[in-house]
Design an enzyme around this catalytic site. Structure first.
Site, PDB file in Angstrom:
ATOM      1  CG  LEU A 139      -0.355  64.736  15.033  1.00  0.00           C
ATOM      2  CD1 LEU A 139      -1.264  65.465  14.079  1.00  0.00           C
ATOM      3  CD2 LEU A 139      -0.192  65.362  16.461  1.00  0.00           C
ATOM      4  CG  ASP A 140      -1.921  59.410  19.425  1.00  0.00           C
ATOM      5  OD1 ASP A 140      -0.848  58.858  19.511  1.00  0.00           O
ATOM      6  OD2 ASP A 140      -2.384  59.610  20.673  1.00  0.00           O
ATOM      7  NE  ARG A 141      -5.952  54.445  11.498  1.00  0.00           N
ATOM      8  CZ  ARG A 141      -6.158  52.985  11.256  1.00  0.00           C
ATOM      9  NH1 ARG A 141      -5.444  52.014  11.724  1.00  0.00           N
ATOM     10  NH2 ARG A 141      -6.653  52.667   9.909  1.00  0.00           N
ATOM     11  CB  THR A 143      -4.743  63.212  17.283  1.00  0.00           C
ATOM     12  OG1 THR A 143      -4.764  62.603  18.514  1.00  0.00           O
ATOM     13  CG2 THR A 143      -4.280  64.824  17.385  1.00  0.00           C
ATOM     14  NE  ARG A 242      -5.670  59.202  23.633  1.00  0.00           N
ATOM     15  CZ  ARG A 242      -5.506  58.138  22.481  1.00  0.00           C
ATOM     16  NH1 ARG A 242      -4.405  58.105  21.723  1.00  0.00           N
ATOM     17  NH2 ARG A 242      -6.227  56.984  22.665  1.00  0.00           N
TER      18      ARG A 242
END
Length: 313
Positions: A139-141, A143, A242
């Site tokens: 997961l993106d930081r 998110t 995104r």
């Protein structure tokens, strides 16, 4: 976890998590911090023994194999002298094969790219007796939400197979700037990863170089200047939600990479200090039993509080 001795030989018996792994890959995971060049050297020199015999780096290990490992001095696990603090995260599901946590925003899933440590390093520190902990996906930081960690290699292999075949159903909540045009919209835009001259990793829609990507967006609630969306991933590309939202003229509120930067500054003044993207729902078969898992992580309080301040359309 087995302690590798720096002044004497270590003997290790391969368990189910090491079965069918190549010797070089097994040692790379076991000897974290040791350069690969050194690992290959001690294999070639015969200092690594499998069942008392010399072995090739490509040899597949079997459960029960005995490895002889020479004295090795392991590198420090944290960079710049920083100690990795152990941390436990909210647990959504756990059994002997799988751990699913509710990751908070602002925490990287692993160290690298200027980050000394992340979720996986902190979990390993907090669970020193865990024999196997590996990230299943990322997961993106910024998110938040559901993150899977495998506790057995057999589970990791099966989960990666599921992900390659787009088996898991992953649903996210995202707040779009502006009015999303349709109640339900299938976005099928190919995505291409690239690096900027400064080295930053980015993704863009690219019809010629991109890889097929499919997201189903469903409106959950309309506000005067925003739209709350559920995003169902049919593929799992980097930054897929995104970039698909940006390409449709409605970037994610608070997205500092693909969003509206002036709008983000205004949102911060009104209480939204992170990207509004949350991994809320995950449905998939259990990697070992096949039983269906339905996992949920509610919106974090800071996101629900922000929604409560918005006038509805």
């Amino acid at each position: 976890m087995t302690d590798i001795r720096k002044d004497s030989v270590t003997f290790i018996t391969v368990d189910e998590n090491g079965a069918d792994q190549r010797l070089d890959n097994y040692l790379t995971r076991l000897l974290k911090g040791v350069p690969k060049s050194h690992i290959y050297r001690i294999i070639r020199s015969g200092e690594i023994r499998v069942n008392k015999g010399r072995a090739d780096a490509m040899q597949r290990l079997q459960q029960g194999d005995e490895l002889r490992i020479p004295p090795i001095r392991l590198a420090a696990k944290a960079t710049d002298g920083q100690v990795v603090p152990g941390a436990n995260f909210p647990i959504v599901y756990e059994d002997e094969a799988l751990l699913v946590i509710n990751k908070p925003a602002g925490v990287a899933v692993h160290g690298g790219s200027g980050v000394s440590f992340g979720v996986i390093e902190q979990l390993r520190k907090a669970r020193p007796d865990a024999r196997y902990l590996e990230l299943v996906h990322r997961l993106d930081r910024e998110t938040s939400g559901l993150l899977m960690i495998a506790k057995k290699r057999s589970a990791l292999v099966k989960l990666h197979e599921m992900i390659r075949n787009d088996v898991p159903q992953k649903r996210y909540f995202a707040l779009a700037l502006g009015q999303w045009p349709d109640k339900i919209r299938h976005v099928k835009l190919p995505l291409h990863r690239f690096h900027t001259p400064s080295g930053e990793r980015m993704v863009r829609v690219d019809e010629s170089l991109g890889i097929y990507a499919h997201t189903i967006f469903t409106v959950q609630q309309r506000y005067r200047d925003f739209t709350l969306l559920e995003a169902l991933l049919r593929t799992g590309r980097t930054h897929q939600i995104r970039v698909h939202m940006q390409a449709n003229g409605c970037p994610i509120a608070g997205d500092e990479k693909y969003g509206d930067f002036s709008a983000n500054r205004e949102l911060q003044r009104h209480g939204l200090k992170r990207m509004f993207l949350h991994a809320a729902n995950l449905v998939l078969p259990h990697p070992l039993t096949g039983e269906e898992l339905q996992l949920q992580a509610p919106l974090p309080p800071e996101l629900t509080r922000f929604l409560d301040t918005l006038p509805q359309s």
